[in-house]
Design a protein around this motif. Structure first.
Motif, PDB file in Angstrom:
ATOM      1  N   ILE A 171       0.143   5.191   1.073  1.00 48.72           N
ATOM      2  CA  ILE A 171      -0.871   6.057   1.664  1.00 48.72           C
ATOM      3  C   ILE A 171      -0.324   7.471   1.765  1.00 48.72           C
ATOM      4  N   GLU A 204      -7.500   1.848   9.528  1.00 49.42           N
ATOM      5  CA  GLU A 204      -7.047   0.787   8.625  1.00 49.42           C
ATOM      6  C   GLU A 204      -7.122  -0.572   9.323  1.00 49.42           C
ATOM      7  N   ILE A 257      -5.186   6.471  -0.876  1.00 50.97           N
ATOM      8  CA  ILE A 257      -4.490   5.193  -0.743  1.00 50.97           C
ATOM      9  C   ILE A 257      -4.522   4.442  -2.068  1.00 50.97           C
ATOM     10  N   THR A 275       0.849  -1.188   0.000  1.00 47.63           N
ATOM     11  CA  THR A 275       0.000   0.000   0.000  1.00 47.63           C
ATOM     12  C   THR A 275       0.885   1.239   0.000  1.00 47.63           C
TER      13      THR A 275
END
Length: 150
Positions: free
Chosen positions: A89, A104, A139, A87
């Motif tokens: 972000i 999250e 994200i 990920t």
């Protein structure tokens, strides 16, 4: 060996966001692109797919919406949250980091328990500003389309 590329467009009010459907200077992108067995999901914000409006002004709610959209886009591409391995972000303000991470974790506990137990690789960046001033978080992720089961 040639790679297969499949693109999943972004639609707002039922209109695909590509030229000539958008004004010059408007960002155009695919929500996701699949190359071979990897799904690349574009940055998701709290912007509604239906009309482009921002859904809320709190970090907790914006993160939940962005993660929900990421989940939806992954599923439309044939993958799922449990297949996420990276990920990225972007935060408008790094002070929101604790709330972002707590949200999250709660989201993953509910929708992808394996990610809560074994998190993906992750990069966090304070962007200062995102695509629109009301956005607090964006994200994006990478996931495998299919993975071998043990």
């Amino acid at each position: 060996m040639e790679s297969e590329i499949k693109k999943y467009g972004c639609f707002v009010k039922g209109v695909e966001q590509k030229y000539p459907n958008v004004a010059p200077g408007t960002p155009i992108y695919a929500n996701a692109v699949v190359v071979d067995n990897i799904v690349y999901v574009s940055g998701m914000t709290a912007q509604k797919f239906e009309d482009g409006s921002c859904t809320t002004n709190t970090m907790q709610d914006q993160m939940w919406v962005a993660l929900s959209k990421m989940k939806q886009v992954l599923e439309e591409a044939g993958s799922c949250l449990e297949n996420v391995f990276k990920t990225f972000i972007m935060l408008k303000d790094i002070k929101d980091y604790p709330v972002m991470r707590a949200t999250e974790l709660k989201f993953y506990q509910e929708y992808a328990p394996e990610l809560a137990e074994h998190p993906a690789a992750s990069t966090i960046l304070q962007a200062g500003c995102l695509a629109r001033p009301e956005f607090l978080v964006e994200i994006e992720c990478m996931a495998v389309l299919n993975r071998k089961k043990d």
